[in-house]
Design a protein around this motif. Structure first.
Motif, PDB file in Angstrom:
ATOM      1  N   PRO A 102       0.829  -1.209   0.000  1.00 29.95           N
ATOM      2  CA  PRO A 102       0.000   0.000   0.000  1.00 29.95           C
ATOM      3  C   PRO A 102       0.867   1.264   0.000  1.00 29.95           C
ATOM      4  O   PRO A 102       1.892   1.324   0.667  1.00 29.95           O
ATOM      5  CB  PRO A 102      -0.813  -0.095   1.286  1.00 29.95           C
ATOM      6  CG  PRO A 102      -0.381  -1.311   1.985  1.00 29.95           C
ATOM      7  CD  PRO A 102       0.644  -2.012   1.183  1.00 29.95           C
ATOM      8  N   ALA A 103       0.424   2.251  -0.745  1.00 33.75           N
ATOM      9  CA  ALA A 103       1.126   3.539  -0.790  1.00 33.75           C
ATOM     10  C   ALA A 103       0.622   4.415   0.347  1.00 33.75           C
ATOM     11  O   ALA A 103      -0.577   4.503   0.582  1.00 33.75           O
ATOM     12  CB  ALA A 103       0.877   4.214  -2.127  1.00 33.75           C
ATOM     13  N   THR A 104       1.528   5.050   1.042  1.00 29.96           N
ATOM     14  CA  THR A 104       1.168   5.944   2.134  1.00 29.96           C
ATOM     15  C   THR A 104       1.741   7.342   1.938  1.00 29.96           C
ATOM     16  O   THR A 104       1.387   8.258   2.667  1.00 29.96           O
ATOM     17  CB  THR A 104       1.679   5.394   3.478  1.00 29.96           C
ATOM     18  OG1 THR A 104       3.087   5.194   3.386  1.00 29.96           O
ATOM     19  CG2 THR A 104       0.994   4.081   3.819  1.00 29.96           C
ATOM     20  N   ILE A 105       2.617   7.495   0.949  1.00 39.99           N
ATOM     21  CA  ILE A 105       3.328   8.749   0.722  1.00 39.99           C
ATOM     22  C   ILE A 105       3.242   9.110  -0.755  1.00 39.99           C
ATOM     23  O   ILE A 105       3.202   8.236  -1.606  1.00 39.99           O
ATOM     24  CB  ILE A 105       4.822   8.575   1.099  1.00 39.99           C
ATOM     25  CG1 ILE A 105       4.951   8.225   2.570  1.00 39.99           C
ATOM     26  CG2 ILE A 105       5.645   9.801   0.767  1.00 39.99           C
ATOM     27  CD1 ILE A 105       6.331   7.801   2.964  1.00 39.99           C
ATOM     28  N   ILE A 106       3.249  10.405  -1.038  1.00 45.87           N
ATOM     29  CA  ILE A 106       3.396  10.857  -2.422  1.00 45.87           C
ATOM     30  C   ILE A 106       4.855  11.265  -2.590  1.00 45.87           C
ATOM     31  O   ILE A 106       5.357  12.129  -1.869  1.00 45.87           O
ATOM     32  CB  ILE A 106       2.453  12.035  -2.735  1.00 45.87           C
ATOM     33  CG1 ILE A 106       1.005  11.581  -2.671  1.00 45.87           C
ATOM     34  CG2 ILE A 106       2.775  12.624  -4.102  1.00 45.87           C
ATOM     35  CD1 ILE A 106       0.626  10.520  -3.686  1.00 45.87           C
ATOM     36  N   ASP A 107       5.535  10.621  -3.515  1.00 49.07           N
ATOM     37  CA  ASP A 107       6.949  10.855  -3.758  1.00 49.07           C
ATOM     38  C   ASP A 107       7.128  11.684  -5.027  1.00 49.07           C
ATOM     39  O   ASP A 107       6.362  11.532  -5.976  1.00 49.07           O
ATOM     40  CB  ASP A 107       7.661   9.503  -3.929  1.00 49.07           C
ATOM     41  CG  ASP A 107       9.135   9.656  -4.207  1.00 49.07           C
ATOM     42  OD1 ASP A 107       9.818  10.332  -3.416  1.00 49.07           O
ATOM     43  OD2 ASP A 107       9.604   9.107  -5.220  1.00 49.07           O
ATOM     44  N   HIS A 108       8.125  12.542  -5.024  1.00 46.16           N
ATOM     45  CA  HIS A 108       8.503  13.259  -6.238  1.00 46.16           C
ATOM     46  C   HIS A 108       9.471  12.360  -6.994  1.00 46.16           C
ATOM     47  O   HIS A 108      10.537  12.027  -6.475  1.00 46.16           O
ATOM     48  CB  HIS A 108       9.171  14.593  -5.895  1.00 46.16           C
ATOM     49  CG  HIS A 108       8.221  15.587  -5.319  1.00 46.16           C
ATOM     50  ND1 HIS A 108       7.870  15.600  -3.984  1.00 46.16           N
ATOM     51  CD2 HIS A 108       7.534  16.586  -5.909  1.00 46.16           C
ATOM     52  CE1 HIS A 108       7.007  16.572  -3.782  1.00 46.16           C
ATOM     53  NE2 HIS A 108       6.780  17.196  -4.928  1.00 46.16           N
ATOM     54  N   VAL A 109       9.110  11.922  -8.187  1.00 48.98           N
ATOM     55  CA  VAL A 109       9.955  11.018  -8.969  1.00 48.98           C
ATOM     56  C   VAL A 109      11.341  11.635  -9.134  1.00 48.98           C
ATOM     57  O   VAL A 109      12.345  11.014  -8.833  1.00 48.98           O
ATOM     58  CB  VAL A 109       9.309  10.685 -10.340  1.00 48.98           C
ATOM     59  CG1 VAL A 109      10.223   9.793 -11.156  1.00 48.98           C
ATOM     60  CG2 VAL A 109       7.951  10.014 -10.136  1.00 48.98           C
ATOM     61  N   VAL A 110      11.401  12.866  -9.620  1.00 52.26           N
ATOM     62  CA  VAL A 110      12.647  13.631  -9.614  1.00 52.26           C
ATOM     63  C   VAL A 110      12.531  14.568  -8.422  1.00 52.26           C
ATOM     64  O   VAL A 110      11.647  15.416  -8.375  1.00 52.26           O
ATOM     65  CB  VAL A 110      12.847  14.436 -10.918  1.00 52.26           C
ATOM     66  CG1 VAL A 110      14.106  15.285 -10.825  1.00 52.26           C
ATOM     67  CG2 VAL A 110      12.905  13.511 -12.117  1.00 52.26           C
ATOM     68  N   ALA A 111      13.387  14.386  -7.438  1.00 55.32           N
ATOM     69  CA  ALA A 111      13.312  15.140  -6.192  1.00 55.32           C
ATOM     70  C   ALA A 111      13.328  16.646  -6.438  1.00 55.32           C
ATOM     71  O   ALA A 111      13.975  17.127  -7.373  1.00 55.32           O
ATOM     72  CB  ALA A 111      14.470  14.753  -5.294  1.00 55.32           C
ATOM     73  N   LEU A 112      12.630  17.367  -5.586  1.00 54.54           N
ATOM     74  CA  LEU A 112      12.621  18.822  -5.682  1.00 54.54           C
ATOM     75  C   LEU A 112      14.031  19.388  -5.553  1.00 54.54           C
ATOM     76  O   LEU A 112      14.396  20.330  -6.241  1.00 54.54           O
ATOM     77  CB  LEU A 112      11.712  19.415  -4.603  1.00 54.54           C
ATOM     78  CG  LEU A 112      10.226  19.097  -4.715  1.00 54.54           C
ATOM     79  CD1 LEU A 112       9.481  19.646  -3.512  1.00 54.54           C
ATOM     80  CD2 LEU A 112       9.658  19.640  -6.003  1.00 54.54           C
ATOM     81  N   SER A 113      14.832  18.781  -4.687  1.00 51.36           N
ATOM     82  CA  SER A 113      16.202  19.256  -4.482  1.00 51.36           C
ATOM     83  C   SER A 113      17.089  19.020  -5.700  1.00 51.36           C
ATOM     84  O   SER A 113      18.157  19.614  -5.815  1.00 51.36           O
ATOM     85  CB  SER A 113      16.817  18.590  -3.253  1.00 51.36           C
ATOM     86  OG  SER A 113      16.863  17.192  -3.418  1.00 51.36           O
ATOM     87  N   LEU A 114      16.653  18.146  -6.612  1.00 53.27           N
ATOM     88  CA  LEU A 114      17.409  17.875  -7.837  1.00 53.27           C
ATOM     89  C   LEU A 114      16.798  18.565  -9.051  1.00 53.27           C
ATOM     90  O   LEU A 114      17.178  18.290 -10.179  1.00 53.27           O
ATOM     91  CB  LEU A 114      17.494  16.368  -8.087  1.00 53.27           C
ATOM     92  CG  LEU A 114      18.268  15.556  -7.054  1.00 53.27           C
ATOM     93  CD1 LEU A 114      18.187  14.070  -7.372  1.00 53.27           C
ATOM     94  CD2 LEU A 114      19.706  16.017  -6.979  1.00 53.27           C
ATOM     95  N   GLY A 115      15.809  19.412  -8.815  1.00 55.13           N
ATOM     96  CA  GLY A 115      15.223  20.159  -9.919  1.00 55.13           C
ATOM     97  C   GLY A 115      13.864  19.677 -10.367  1.00 55.13           C
ATOM     98  O   GLY A 115      13.341  20.140 -11.371  1.00 55.13           O
TER      99      GLY A 115
END
Length: 123
Positions: free
Chosen positions: A55-68
């Motif tokens: 089960p998914a519990t988090i929304i992840d940024h595929v390309v991290a915000l810190s990496l652009g």
């Protein structure tokens, strides 16, 4: 990470890894978008790419915000805590080496996470 001791009456700031907290969207619109993503795709996208059901519990940024990366819907993926944490470690290593967004697909570990995050979207 423990803080360094005060030197000569001055407080030394702790080293912060990641640094993307100020880039995160905390608006009501983003929270609604997050709920919509989790209701449409309730399983971890990264685990599903490997054939696991988590089960998914988090929304992840595929390309991290810190990496652009961005807060756009195309850059968001439902994830479980284990995948999110493992991917964050790889992203921190990548950022510490001083690479930028243009060479992100050249890193084998991070490239694999990106492939899994984008390849198994629900239509």
């Amino acid at each position: 990470m423990p803080r360094r001791p005060t030197q000569f009456g001055k407080s030394v700031k702790a080293v912060k890894n990641g640094g993307s907290a100020s880039l995160r969207d905390r608006s009501a619109t983003y929270r609604r978008q997050r709920l919509a993503i989790l209701s449409n795709e309730p399983l971890c996208r990264y685990c599903r790419a490997l054939g696991h059901v988590t089960p998914a519990t988090i929304i992840d940024h595929v390309v991290a915000l810190s990496l652009g990366g961005s807060n756009g819907i195309a850059n968001l993926a439902p994830a479980c805590r284990a995948c999110n944490d493992a991917k964050a470690i790889i992203e921190m290593r990548y950022a510490k080496r001083g690479h930028d967004i243009t060479s992100i697909s050249l890193d084998p570990e991070l490239g694999e996470w990106l492939r899994r995050g984008t390849s198994s979207r629900v239509a």
